[in-house]
Design a protein around this motif. Structure first.
Motif, PDB file in Angstrom:
ATOM      1  N   MET A   1       0.822  -1.211   0.000  1.00  0.00           N
ATOM      2  CA  MET A   1       0.000   0.000   0.000  1.00  0.00           C
ATOM      3  C   MET A   1       0.858   1.264   0.000  1.00  0.00           C
ATOM      4  SD  MET A   1      -2.927  -1.135   2.735  1.00  0.00           S
ATOM      5  CE  MET A   1      -3.861   0.395   2.682  1.00  0.00           C
ATOM      6  N   ALA A   2       1.963   1.238   0.739  1.00  0.00           N
ATOM      7  CA  ALA A   2       2.824   2.421   0.854  1.00  0.00           C
ATOM      8  C   ALA A   2       3.605   2.684  -0.424  1.00  0.00           C
ATOM      9  CB  ALA A   2       3.786   2.252   2.025  1.00  0.00           C
TER      10      ALA A   2
ATOM     11  N   GLY B   1      -1.611   3.093  -6.019  1.00  0.00           N
ATOM     12  CA  GLY B   1      -2.455   2.979  -7.211  1.00  0.00           C
ATOM     13  C   GLY B   1      -2.597   1.543  -7.675  1.00  0.00           C
ATOM     14  N   THR B   2      -1.497   0.817  -7.686  1.00  0.00           N
ATOM     15  CA  THR B   2      -1.524  -0.594  -8.064  1.00  0.00           C
ATOM     16  C   THR B   2      -2.327  -1.404  -7.058  1.00  0.00           C
ATOM     17  OG1 THR B   2       0.639  -0.350  -9.111  1.00  0.00           O
ATOM     18  CG2 THR B   2      -0.079  -2.593  -8.621  1.00  0.00           C
TER      19      THR B   2
ATOM     20  N   ALA C   1      -7.442   5.990  -6.813  1.00  0.00           N
ATOM     21  CA  ALA C   1      -6.789   5.911  -5.517  1.00  0.00           C
ATOM     22  C   ALA C   1      -6.424   7.287  -4.993  1.00  0.00           C
ATOM     23  CB  ALA C   1      -5.530   5.069  -5.631  1.00  0.00           C
ATOM     24  N   ASP C   2      -6.646   7.496  -3.708  1.00  0.00           N
ATOM     25  CA  ASP C   2      -6.113   8.655  -3.007  1.00  0.00           C
ATOM     26  C   ASP C   2      -4.814   8.171  -2.363  1.00  0.00           C
ATOM     27  OD1 ASP C   2      -5.381  10.535  -1.097  1.00  0.00           O
ATOM     28  OD2 ASP C   2      -7.444  11.013  -0.551  1.00  0.00           O
TER      29      ASP C   2
ATOM     30  N   ASP D   1      -1.568   6.492   4.488  1.00  0.00           N
ATOM     31  CA  ASP D   1      -1.998   6.589   5.890  1.00  0.00           C
ATOM     32  C   ASP D   1      -2.468   5.223   6.395  1.00  0.00           C
ATOM     33  OD1 ASP D   1      -1.464   9.280   6.213  1.00  0.00           O
ATOM     34  OD2 ASP D   1      -3.539   9.924   5.931  1.00  0.00           O
ATOM     35  N   LEU D   2      -3.287   4.531   5.603  1.00  0.00           N
ATOM     36  CA  LEU D   2      -3.754   3.197   5.984  1.00  0.00           C
ATOM     37  C   LEU D   2      -2.596   2.204   6.055  1.00  0.00           C
ATOM     38  CD1 LEU D   2      -7.028   2.951   3.874  1.00  0.00           C
ATOM     39  CD2 LEU D   2      -6.832   3.380   6.329  1.00  0.00           C
TER      40      LEU D   2
END
Length: 133
Positions: A29-30, A34-35, A47-48, A54-55
């Motif tokens: 995620m980090a 986008g992927t 995607a944001d 953050d998540l």
């Protein structure tokens, strides 16, 4: 069918597995938000990247805590409880949005995967609680 009783060795192995899953998801995620959205969580529009990173920090923190709890026995129950609670809430959220993915098969797949991970987390928590008594 009842799940087998966990001994200390199996609990350590399960904690390592749960930590690895959380850390791998957090890193994914980090590094590539986008992927991640395109391939794992295609719910709605784009995607944001900031929000996903953050998540990712949460996933990484839980993964690190699970990893530390392998040696710090007193951490196990609180860390596993937090991971279980988050897993239950996350699974419910995916159930609510199960039909909102594109491709459509990914919603049920994500839900079942999260449900399985949540059941395993609860099983490990139960084993850790039994050993703590």
């Amino acid at each position: 069918m009842a799940l087998p009783v966990l001994d200390e060795t199996r609990i350590r192995q399960a904690l390592l597995l749960l930590a690895a899953v959380s850390l791998l998801i957090g890193v994914f995620m980090a590094i590539a938000p986008g992927t991640f959205v395109d391939d794992v969580a295609p719910f709605g529009a784009g995607a944001d990247s900031h929000f996903l990173r953050d998540l990712a920090t949460y996933q990484l923190a839980v993964g690190a805590a699970l990893l530390f709890s392998i040696r710090r026995v007193s951490w196990r129950i609180p860390v596993l409880f937090l991971a279980l609670l988050q897993g239950v809430l996350h699974t419910i959220n995916h159930l609510i949005d199960i039909g909102d993915t594109d491709p459509s098969w990914l919603g049920p797949f994500d839900f079942v995967s999260l449900l399985l991970l949540t059941v395993i987390t609860g099983w490990v928590l139960g084993g850790a609680a039994r050993l703590a008594r």
